[in-house]
Design an enzyme around this catalytic site. Structure first.
Site, short mmCIF file in Angstrom:
data_model
loop_
_atom_site.label_atom_id
_atom_site.label_comp_id
_atom_site.label_asym_id
_atom_site.label_seq_id
_atom_site.Cartn_x
_atom_site.Cartn_y
_atom_site.Cartn_z
CB SER A 184 34.80 101.61 11.85
OG SER A 184 33.35 102.03 11.47
CG ASP A 236 27.05 107.85 18.39
OD1 ASP A 236 26.98 108.85 18.75
OD2 ASP A 236 28.01 106.98 18.16
CE LYS A 301 37.47 101.30 20.28
NZ LYS A 301 37.65 101.15 18.91
#
Length: 347
Positions: A184, A236, A301
């Site tokens: 990524s 995260d 997305k």
């Protein structure tokens, strides 16, 4: 044939065709899109091609990797002599600065790479003899693109250096760094290369700046930002690669990227969370509206169906809810998959 030729990710031809059709209609220009699923390109035929070319700057297109002005479509080319009909079709054209031999980035197009190279080696001297190509490449002049879509089928097109991608097929050649925590990282590297100008990168990415990475694990986007000298708060609940933390430039907070907010304004926020695109767009708008960051890069997305409509809806929702003047640039990058990448800067 008059019109535009656009390259795209295989499988996204309907989205590119829909984008070109709607954008042309909004500009008051009549025409029609022609493409085939998995071909890797779309044609928009238009009698007012010059006006269409001006009305659709490449920088504003989302699903096009490259935008070209069509000069001719040649079918039933004789394998023994493809060059003569190409020279005939180009008669009357001004001199080009360089020749770019291409093929669609598709399952059917990739096997044509060898033929494109060998044909280009024979075509260049023929173009120079016909005074259609300079003895040396000139980056100031329009480029001539020959796109082979089959052994007997080719498009001839041109691009202006200031209104097109500089790379063949519109694909920047980026290599995966051995220290990158995940693939990524290439998405953010490409976004910074494609969506920002050289001057913007120098001004907006430098040591001392602070950023947040929402949904950071395993740390690919955080790692890219630290390589530009930014200090990053990585948000995260999952772990980051140890060497990302070893830079001393990263603070890892185990928190939810959809609820966390910074204690003070940041220079950048980046986000590559897997979530419904409308929810992401709304959260990104909150960051800009509340002044938690000055600029942002985030991915949306896309669903399996009605992807162009969802793209429009999400970008309009984001711009409306951000509540401040912004410069927006969006593109389906080469390293994106079922998604688009959005850059938001202060207007």
């Amino acid at each position: 044939m008059d019109g535009l030729l656009g390259y795209c990710r295989q499988g996204f031809e309907p989205e590119l065709a829909a984008e070109l059709t709607e954008r042309a209609s909004a500009a008051g220009l009549a025409g029609y899109a022609r493409t085939a699923r998995d071909s890797g390109y779309a044609v928009f035929a238009c009698a007012e091609a010059a006006a269409l070319d001006r009305a659709l700057p490449f920088s504003t297109l989302i699903f096009a990797r490259q935008k070209l002005r069509l000069l001719a479509e040649l079918r039933d080319l004789d394998p023994r002599d493809r060059i003569t009909p190409m020279l005939q079709a180009l008669q009357g054209q001004p001199r080009f600065g360089t020749l770019v031999m291409e093929h669609p980035d598709s399952d059917a197009g990739k096997p044509l790479a060898g033929l494109a190279r060998s044909l280009g080696n024979a075509l260049r001297p023929a173009l120079r003899k016909a005074v259609l190509l300079g003895a040396q490449d000139d980056p100031r002049l329009p480029r001539l693109h020959v796109c082979l879509v089959a052994g007997d089928h080719a498009f001839l097109a041109r691009s202006l250096p200031a209104d097109s991608a500089p790379w063949p097929l519109g694909i920047p050649r980026l290599r995966m760094h051995p220290d990158a925590p995940s693939r990524s990282a290439l998405k953010l590297e490409e976004a910074l290369l494609v969506l920002l100008t050289d001057a913007e990168r120098a001004r907006l990415l430098h040591e001392g700046m602070r950023a947040a990475d929402l949904g950071a694990a395993p740390g690919g986007w955080t790692w890219v930002l630290t390589r530009h000298g930014l200090r990053v708060t990585a948000i995260d609940n999952g772990p980051l690669r140890p060497h990302v933390l070893d830079t001393g430039m990263v603070q890892h907070l185990r928190a939810d990227g959809f609820t966390w907010q910074p204690p003070q304004p940041l220079d950048w926020m980046v986000c590559d969370m897997v979530e419904q695109p409308r929810r992401v767009a709304e959260r990104m708008a909150t960051w800009l509206r509340e002044g938690w960051c000055r600029q942002a890069i985030f991915n949306l997305k896309l669903p399996m169906k009605k992807r162009w409509q969802e793209t429009q809806s999400c970008l309009e929702r984001f711009a409306r809810q951000a509540g401040r003047p912004l410069t927006l640039r969006a593109r389906q990058l080469y390293h994106d998959r079922e998604e688009i990448t959005v850059l938001a800067l202060p207007a």
